[in-house]
Design a protein around this motif. Structure first.
Motif, short mmCIF file in Angstrom:
data_model
loop_
_atom_site.label_atom_id
_atom_site.label_comp_id
_atom_site.label_asym_id
_atom_site.label_seq_id
_atom_site.Cartn_x
_atom_site.Cartn_y
_atom_site.Cartn_z
N MET A 104 9.77 11.44 5.15
CA MET A 104 8.48 11.27 5.36
C MET A 104 7.04 10.46 6.71
N PRO A 105 6.21 10.43 7.13
CA PRO A 105 5.48 10.02 8.22
C PRO A 105 4.71 8.74 7.97
N LEU A 106 5.24 8.42 9.01
CA LEU A 106 4.95 6.64 9.14
C LEU A 106 3.61 6.57 9.14
N TYR A 107 2.96 5.16 9.08
CA TYR A 107 1.34 5.50 9.11
C TYR A 107 0.71 3.85 9.49
N GLU A 108 -0.01 2.85 9.47
CA GLU A 108 0.04 2.38 9.91
C GLU A 108 -1.97 2.12 9.54
N HIS A 109 -2.41 1.37 8.30
CA HIS A 109 -3.30 1.57 7.78
C HIS A 109 -3.69 0.19 8.06
N VAL A 110 -5.25 -0.49 8.09
CA VAL A 110 -5.42 -1.29 8.10
C VAL A 110 -7.04 -1.11 8.01
N PHE A 111 -7.05 -2.28 6.81
CA PHE A 111 -8.55 -2.50 6.70
C PHE A 111 -9.50 -3.97 6.74
N LEU A 112 -10.72 -4.23 6.59
CA LEU A 112 -11.60 -5.21 6.90
C LEU A 112 -12.45 -6.20 5.84
N ALA A 113 -11.69 -6.23 4.58
CA ALA A 113 -12.18 -6.31 3.84
C ALA A 113 -14.03 -7.87 3.90
N ARG A 114 -15.58 -7.39 2.91
CA ARG A 114 -16.21 -8.46 3.09
C ARG A 114 -16.05 -9.94 3.54
N GLN A 115 -16.66 -10.91 3.58
CA GLN A 115 -16.12 -12.13 4.38
C GLN A 115 -15.94 -13.07 3.58
N ASP A 116 -17.36 -12.42 2.19
CA ASP A 116 -17.25 -13.65 1.19
C ASP A 116 -16.61 -13.14 -0.08
N LEU A 117 -15.46 -12.74 -0.06
CA LEU A 117 -14.36 -12.33 -0.68
C LEU A 117 -13.29 -13.40 -0.74
N ALA A 118 -12.52 -14.26 -2.07
CA ALA A 118 -12.00 -15.36 -1.86
C ALA A 118 -10.83 -14.46 -1.55
N GLN A 119 -9.96 -15.80 -0.99
CA GLN A 119 -8.19 -14.88 -1.02
C GLN A 119 -7.27 -14.23 -1.96
N ASN A 120 -7.52 -14.67 -2.88
CA ASN A 120 -7.03 -13.74 -4.36
C ASN A 120 -7.99 -12.34 -4.01
N GLN A 121 -9.15 -12.50 -3.87
CA GLN A 121 -9.88 -10.74 -4.39
C GLN A 121 -9.14 -9.93 -3.28
N VAL A 122 -8.88 -10.30 -2.30
CA VAL A 122 -8.03 -9.95 -0.61
C VAL A 122 -7.07 -9.52 -1.09
N ASP A 123 -6.07 -10.08 -1.82
CA ASP A 123 -4.68 -10.12 -2.40
C ASP A 123 -4.44 -8.89 -3.16
N GLY A 124 -5.52 -9.61 -4.04
CA GLY A 124 -5.73 -8.22 -5.09
C GLY A 124 -6.31 -6.80 -4.38
N LEU A 125 -6.79 -6.86 -3.35
CA LEU A 125 -7.34 -5.55 -2.90
C LEU A 125 -6.14 -4.52 -2.30
N THR A 126 -5.07 -5.79 -2.13
CA THR A 126 -4.03 -5.07 -0.49
C THR A 126 -3.25 -4.72 -2.05
N GLU A 127 -2.86 -5.16 -3.44
CA GLU A 127 -1.68 -4.82 -4.27
C GLU A 127 -2.62 -3.47 -4.34
N ALA A 128 -3.99 -3.34 -4.91
CA ALA A 128 -4.24 -2.84 -5.43
C ALA A 128 -3.77 -0.92 -4.47
N PHE A 129 -4.45 -1.17 -3.39
CA PHE A 129 -4.34 -0.38 -2.30
C PHE A 129 -2.81 0.26 -2.53
N SER A 130 -1.70 -0.59 -1.83
CA SER A 130 -0.41 -0.41 -2.30
C SER A 130 0.29 0.26 -3.80
N GLN A 131 -0.45 -0.12 -4.88
CA GLN A 131 0.00 0.54 -5.67
C GLN A 131 -0.55 2.55 -5.83
#
Length: 162
Positions: free
Chosen positions: A1-28
């Motif tokens: 399978m091909p390999l990728y690096e995906h970088v995203f920038l989340a808004r500055q006013d998000l809490a750390q746990n919200q950023v972790d939630g986004l990361t988990e959702a994208f991983s899912q």
């Protein structure tokens, strides 16, 4: 399978746990579509070079992904629809980097102190040292200190009238 690096920038006013939630959702999304996330790195809340959607800072997250192309297309579609993501980029790579990425190594170097890469006593890499190390004036070239310009033009001084 091909390999990728995906970088995203989340808004500055998000809490750390919200950023972790986004990361988990994208991983899912990747795992649901037949791929795998090899590594996840949170690079922190960092300054952006220019303002994006009224944000001067953003949470940076990188996902190292091994997935088929349809999984990556679905990931990008979901990321583009998410209002908390300011920017994103996916790059196909030949191999995933072993250990921490360059951004994480940079952070470790900055934590050790010092400015790094700035030589000289005044903080400039091009410092030529004291005058006596440069040699006498006559050895500096045929035109002295003037470089290619030649001597400066001086307006003639009117002779004093007696």
């Amino acid at each position: 399978m091909p390999l990728y690096e995906h970088v995203f920038l989340a808004r500055q006013d998000l809490a750390q746990n919200q950023v972790d939630g986004l990361t988990e959702a994208f991983s899912q999304i990747i795992t649901d579509n037949g791929g795998a996330v090899a590594k996840t790195e949170y690079w922190g809340l960092r300054n952006i070079a220019y303002r994006i959607k009224k944000n001067r800072k953003a949470h940076y997250v990188m996902l190292s992904v091994e997935a088929p192309a349809p999984a990556v297309f679905e990931l990008e579609r979901q990321v583009a629809l998410n209002e908390d993501v300011v920017r994103y980029q996916t790059i196909r790579v030949e191999a995933h980097e072993e250990g921490p990425s360059a951004m994480m190594r940079k952070n470790e170097r900055d934590d050790r102190g010092g400015r790094g890469g700035r030589g000289g006593p005044r903080g400039f890499g091009g410092d030529r040292g004291p005058r006596e190390d440069r040699g006498p004036r006559e050895d500096r070239g045929p035109r002295g200190d003037f470089g290619d310009r030649g001597p400066r033009a001086v307006a003639p001084v009117a002779a004093e009238q007696e």
